[in-house]
Design a protein around this motif. Structure first.
Motif, PDB file in Angstrom:
ATOM      1  N   GLY A 222      -6.787   5.016   3.325  1.00 45.94           N
ATOM      2  CA  GLY A 222      -5.660   4.894   4.230  1.00 45.94           C
ATOM      3  C   GLY A 222      -5.051   3.511   4.142  1.00 45.94           C
ATOM      4  O   GLY A 222      -5.609   2.596   3.526  1.00 45.94           O
ATOM      5  N   VAL A 223      -3.883   3.331   4.763  1.00 45.33           N
ATOM      6  CA  VAL A 223      -3.193   2.046   4.734  1.00 45.33           C
ATOM      7  C   VAL A 223      -4.021   0.969   5.421  1.00 45.33           C
ATOM      8  O   VAL A 223      -4.221  -0.129   4.887  1.00 45.33           O
TER       9      VAL A 223
ATOM     10  N   ALA B  67      -7.024  -0.018   3.435  1.00 46.62           N
ATOM     11  CA  ALA B  67      -6.670  -0.859   2.297  1.00 46.62           C
ATOM     12  C   ALA B  67      -6.476  -2.306   2.732  1.00 46.62           C
ATOM     13  O   ALA B  67      -6.950  -3.245   2.070  1.00 46.62           O
TER      14      ALA B  67
ATOM     15  N   ALA C 291      -3.315   4.119  -0.945  1.00 50.40           N
ATOM     16  CA  ALA C 291      -4.061   4.442   0.265  1.00 50.40           C
ATOM     17  C   ALA C 291      -5.035   5.591   0.047  1.00 50.40           C
ATOM     18  O   ALA C 291      -6.090   5.649   0.677  1.00 50.40           O
TER      19      ALA C 291
ATOM     20  N   VAL D   5       0.855  -1.190   0.000  1.00 49.11           N
ATOM     21  CA  VAL D   5       0.000   0.000   0.000  1.00 49.11           C
ATOM     22  C   VAL D   5       0.888   1.236   0.000  1.00 49.11           C
ATOM     23  O   VAL D   5       1.727   1.407   0.888  1.00 49.11           O
TER      24      VAL D   5
ATOM     25  N   PRO E 154       1.293   4.799   0.935  1.00 50.42           N
ATOM     26  CA  PRO E 154       0.593   5.706   1.841  1.00 50.42           C
ATOM     27  C   PRO E 154       0.567   7.126   1.297  1.00 50.42           C
ATOM     28  O   PRO E 154       1.215   7.456   0.295  1.00 50.42           O
TER      29      PRO E 154
END
Length: 265
Positions: free
Chosen positions: A86-87, A90, A81, A39, A41
């Motif tokens: 967002g991380v 995800a 993200a 991911v 960010p």
């Protein structure tokens, strides 16, 4: 439940390689496939100190090489993200398509804000799936041969135990351990023994009365005494200003963990 799809979160190459090795070991044991998730960010929130630049290509190459060498079916996913919120969001989204999520322990002691701060507990609360959390120090290419189940009668422990059944069926030994059981809970432990026996799991049951030590330290000491390579526990949570906050025992274990921890909520 069977483990047929394992999602492993990959952030920086060093920690991700060890995390992936563990996921691949589990995949071979359970004849499962592995999804590797990277991911990207938000640019204002670094993923980890020293790894601010996007390592997607290096991680993708690492994932493809290791899955091929292990002869495990792999699927690589690179997500943004910003698109998914967002991380953590995800990871929780892609957890929908997996039976188990593998993430790394949060690093503590840094004042720097990171996208992975408190990530394990957020994934535990938000993914709806069991989460295997791997310590950020040491190497753990396997887990689940000698399992210790931390028990306290209630929804969280019940959920964690059920999620752990595939691990327990493949384990060489399983211990269920409860600290300071309340009156009547020993009967529950015998019920657990019968429940696991119905799944083909032979489990030893033990309780301990402790008044001076922190319960989290008792569990970690027991892990050391048993030579366990996997700790299973429920993620009890308090609601604080509308958000789930991890309970004191689970928080302590995640901060001082010495082996992988399988946690469910």
């Amino acid at each position: 439940m069977e483990l047929k799809q394992i999602l492993v979160f990959m952030d920086d190459p060093d920690h991700s390689a060890d995390r992936l090795d563990l996921a691949l070991n589990l995949a071979k044991r359970h004849r499962a496939g592995v999804i590797g998730l990277k991911v990207q960010p938000h640019h204002l929130i670094p993923l980890r100190r020293g790894h601010d630049q996007d390592a997607t290509e290096e991680l993708a190459r690492l994932f493809k090489e290791k899955t091929a060498a292990a002869d495990v079916k792999g699927e690589w996913v690179a997500a943004d993200a910003k698109v998914l919120g967002g991380v953590v969001e995800a990871i929780n989204h892609y957890a929908t398509f997996a039976d188990l999520v593998v993430v790394g322990q949060s690093e503590h002691g840094s004042s720097e804000r990171r996208a992975t701060d408190f990530l394990p507990e957020k994934v535990v609360f938000g993914s709806g799936k069991p989460v295997l959390i791997v310590p950020y120090t040491g190497k753990y290419s396997s887990a689940g041969d000698k399992v210790l189940v931390a028990w306290k009668t209630g929804r969280e422990s019940s959920r964690a135990l059920t999620d752990a059944v595939p691990f327990l069926k493949a384990a060489a030994s399983t211990h269920i351990f409860e600290v300071n059981p309340s009156q009547g809970e020993e009967a529950d432990l015998e019920g657990l023994r019968r429940y696991l026996a119905a799944h083909g799991v032979k489990a030893e049951v033990e309780t301990s009365l402790i008044t001076e030590l922190h319960v989290g330290d008792v569990l970690l000491n027991r892990v050391s005494d048993e030579g366990s390579d996997l700790l299973v526990m429920g993620a009890y949570a308090d609601l604080h200003f509308g958000n789930y906050v991890l309970g004191d025992v689970a928080k302590h274990v995640l901060r001082h963990m010495t082996i992988p921890v399988l946690m469910s909520h």
